[in-house]
Design an enzyme around this catalytic site. Structure first.
Site, short mmCIF file in Angstrom:
data_model
loop_
_atom_site.label_atom_id
_atom_site.label_comp_id
_atom_site.label_asym_id
_atom_site.label_seq_id
_atom_site.Cartn_x
_atom_site.Cartn_y
_atom_site.Cartn_z
N GLU A 110 -1.33 -3.35 8.97
CA GLU A 110 -0.68 -4.19 7.96
C GLU A 110 0.77 -3.73 7.77
OE1 GLU A 110 -1.67 -7.04 6.57
OE2 GLU A 110 0.44 -6.90 6.09
N ALA A 163 21.47 3.58 0.36
CA ALA A 163 21.29 4.99 -0.02
C ALA A 163 20.55 5.06 -1.34
CB ALA A 163 22.65 5.66 -0.13
N CYS A 184 3.02 5.55 2.35
CA CYS A 184 2.96 5.43 3.82
C CYS A 184 3.99 6.23 4.60
CB CYS A 184 3.09 3.96 4.20
SG CYS A 184 1.71 3.00 3.59
N ARG A 235 20.27 4.67 -7.66
CA ARG A 235 19.90 3.42 -6.98
C ARG A 235 21.07 2.45 -6.85
NH1 ARG A 235 14.96 3.28 -4.28
NH2 ARG A 235 13.42 4.42 -5.50
N1 NAD Z 1 0.11 0.71 0.46
C1 NAD Z 1 0.83 0.11 1.40
O1 NAD Z 1 1.91 -0.42 1.17
C2 NAD Z 1 0.33 0.05 2.82
C3 NAD Z 1 0.96 -0.80 3.72
C4 NAD Z 1 0.47 -0.88 5.01
C5 NAD Z 1 -0.62 -0.11 5.38
N2 NAD Z 1 -1.22 0.73 4.50
C6 NAD Z 1 -2.39 1.49 4.93
O2 NAD Z 1 -3.56 0.81 4.47
C7 NAD Z 1 -4.59 1.75 4.15
C8 NAD Z 1 -5.06 1.55 2.72
O3 NAD Z 1 -3.95 1.79 1.87
P1 NAD Z 1 -3.99 1.43 0.32
O4 NAD Z 1 -2.61 1.67 -0.19
O5 NAD Z 1 -4.62 0.10 0.14
O6 NAD Z 1 -5.01 2.57 -0.20
P2 NAD Z 1 -5.75 2.65 -1.61
O7 NAD Z 1 -6.01 4.09 -1.85
O8 NAD Z 1 -4.98 1.84 -2.63
O9 NAD Z 1 -7.13 1.89 -1.38
C9 NAD Z 1 -8.16 2.35 -0.56
C10 NAD Z 1 -9.49 2.02 -1.26
O10 NAD Z 1 -10.55 2.29 -0.35
C11 NAD Z 1 -11.69 2.69 -1.12
N3 NAD Z 1 -12.66 3.35 -0.25
C12 NAD Z 1 -12.52 4.50 0.45
N4 NAD Z 1 -13.63 4.75 1.16
C13 NAD Z 1 -14.51 3.74 0.91
C14 NAD Z 1 -15.83 3.43 1.36
N5 NAD Z 1 -16.45 4.20 2.25
N6 NAD Z 1 -16.42 2.31 0.88
C15 NAD Z 1 -15.78 1.52 0.00
N7 NAD Z 1 -14.53 1.76 -0.46
C16 NAD Z 1 -13.90 2.85 0.00
C17 NAD Z 1 -11.08 3.59 -2.18
O11 NAD Z 1 -11.95 3.72 -3.29
C18 NAD Z 1 -9.77 2.85 -2.52
O12 NAD Z 1 -9.92 1.99 -3.63
C19 NAD Z 1 -4.01 3.13 4.42
O13 NAD Z 1 -4.36 3.51 5.72
C20 NAD Z 1 -2.52 2.88 4.36
O14 NAD Z 1 -1.79 3.80 5.14
C21 NAD Z 1 -0.78 0.81 3.20
#
Ligand code: NAD
Length: 473
Positions: A171, A274, A282, A451
């Site tokens: 994503e 900057a 991330c 900022r």
């Molecule tokens: N936050 C961003 O902007 C962003 C953008 C692109 C990609 N990502 C990637 O996406 C992934 C998720 O990021 P996020 O920010 O949404 O994380 P987050 O911590 O907000 O959400 C992850 C959720 O997964 C749940 N979870 C974990 N193990 C589980 C299981 N076995 N069963 C059910 N639920 C479970 C957790 O309780 C949590 O609510 C990461 O790998 C991150 O690097 C994040």
């Protein structure tokens, strides 16, 4: 383009799973989408009748969720049933940096990915397409496949034997603009080996994304592209911040330099602002992961190159806190400093790796009293980020220990302060009325604008000393 997928389960109702699935449900009314999470409080918040209480703040998200929830978008803790019913399962769980064991401080902690892959292996029925949505180290799909393959051929109930296909679909949304990013992505990336599954996922995105923006690669290129994209973006921030420091020493202005170099189409104008360094869940995590992978493959010079991007980011944050102390006559002990903005960027309530954390911790260490205002971040979150509880009253405190509390308006934070430090680019900070705010402060008073968002000439006209990041004049 149509897709054969009728039911989707997304494991992980976080910043990615929630908004991504909301947009899929919105654009594909024929598909039933269930987002599951182990965290009951989070699921309850996604189901809250009051859409202002969703657990993720993103402009426009409430409207999308309001349109689909209960129709073809569901939030639930019933993980097993949702997996069993799904044609396609997205893994959107957290993948933070490991804090202990092999690779601690660099490698991604894959325990949640492994646990969710095991749940899919146990509960899936018939053929299931498993999509890696989380950001993962390159070659993680091999692990996911190994776990799923161990269950291949098992028959649940009277159904058909289990079979799986694994895709990588990282994503690229940015927090704060998640909805427009999802509704109109620069590209969607699908990595995989099985063309029918790739077509099925491409068919979903094809409901609203032009086909030329749906890129297909092999699994490993897809996994590595996400890490690389974040590394390049973060590298630009560290690059411009390094030049900002040089601007401050030489009389140049980083805004002018950024404009001049950004006009070169080979460089481009975006991501040249900057500031107090990058934050968010991330960038740092993904670069550290890249560093770890490079080390693992013996590419030590490449690892050192990317490590320097993270090191410069931390340096920039410490530089800002040091600079505040120096300008306030070498000491901030007992001084009140208004902190405007705590989230890692505007238009989000996310504080993970926010520059404000390191900078506030430095100032607390120096004994400062911080009056913090952020429109979307509350006491509990700040307390957990800073590792110190809020104090009741900054003024009556006697000790030289640092302390903090939150305020409900910028004016309340600024009142009696020696300095204002802007750490998040919330749009409302651009129109702060310095003529009204400056007299509330203890003189001589400072505005530190990390900022470049405040009206500098209005602040100076109101009698404030102003520092703006990267401005040497
Ligand atoms: N936050 C961003 O902007 C962003 C953008 C692109 C990609 N990502 C990637 O996406 C992934 C998720 O990021 P996020 O920010 O949404 O994380 P987050 O911590 O907000 O959400 C992850 C959720 O997964 C749940 N979870 C974990 N193990 C589980 C299981 N076995 N069963 C059910 N639920 C479970 C957790 O309780 C949590 O609510 C990461 O790998 C991150 O690097 C994040």
């Amino acid at each position: 383009m149509t897709s054969s997928v009728r039911t989707i389960c997304c494991i992980g109702a976080g910043y990615v799973g929630g908004p991504t699935m909301a947009v899929i449900a919105d654009r594909c009314p024929q598909i039933q989408v269930t987002v599951v999470d182990l965290n009951q409080a989070r699921i309850d918040a996604w189901n809250d009748a009051d859409l202002s209480k969703l657990p993720v703040y993103e402009p426009g998200l409430d409207v999308v969720v309001g349109r689909c929830r209960g129709r073809n978008l569901h939030f639930s803790t019933a993980v097993e049933g949702a997996i069993a019913a799904a044609d396609m399962v997205f893994l959107s769980v957290n993948t933070p940096t490991k804090t202990k064991g092999v690779g601690a401080g660099q490698a991604s902690d894959l325990r949640w990915i492994e646990a969710s892959a095991r749940q899919v292996a146990a509960c899936a029925q018939g053929h299931t397409i498993v999509v890696e949505k989380s950001t993962l180290p390159v070659r993680t799909a091999q692990t996911v496949k190994a776990i799923l393959n161990a269950a291949q051929g098992e028959v649940a109930g009277v159904g058909t034997p289990k079979s799986f296909s694994v895709l990588s679909n990282p994503e690229f949304l940015a927090e704060g603009t998640a909805i427009p990013d999802l509704e109109s992505p620069d590209r969607v990336l699908i990595g995989g080996e099985d063309s029918a599954s790739i077509d099925a996922l491409a068919g979903i995105y094809g409901q609203w994304v032009p086909s030329e923006r749906i890129l297909r690669t092999n699994l490993w290129s897809s996994e590595l592209s996400k890490l690389t994209a974040n590394a390049f973006l973060a590298q630009r921030i560290s690059s411009i911040n390094s030049i900002a420091a040089l601007c401050e020493s030489t009389g140049a202005d980083v805004q002018e330099v950024a404009h001049a170099i950004g006009a070169d189409s080979r460089i481009g104008s975006k991501f040249l602002k900057a500031g107090p360094g990058f934050g968010g869940s991330c960038f740092q995590k993904d670069i550290l992961n890249l560093v770890y992978l490079c080390g693992h493959y013996g590419l030590h010079e490449v690892a050192a190159y990317w490590q320097s991007v993270v090191d410069l980011n931390a340096w920039q944050q410490h530089r800002i806190s040091r600079l505040v102390v120096e300008r306030l006559f070498g000491t901030v002990t007992g001084k009140r400093i208004a902190i405007l903005g705590f989230a890692f960027k505007a238009d989000t309530n996310d504080t993970r790796e926010a520059p404000a954390i390191r900078i506030c911790q430095d100032l607390l260490e120096e004994g400062a009293r911080l009056a913090i205002y952020d429109p979307k971040v509350g006491d509990d979150q700040i307390s957990s980020d800073l590792g110190v509880p809020a104090t009741q009253d900054l003024t009556t405190q006697q000790s030289a220990e640092g302390s903090w509390l939150t305020c409900s308006t910028p004016a309340e934070a600024v009142k009696h302060s020696d300095a204002v430090l802007i750490l998040t680019e919330w749009a409302s900070f651009a129109s702060l009325d310095w003529k009204q705010l400056a007299p509330l402060m203890r003189q001589p008073a400072w505005l530190f604008d990390a900022r470049s968002i405040a009206d500098r000439s209005a602040a100076e006209a109101a009698g404030l000393h102003v520092w703006r990041v990267g401005c040497g004049s």
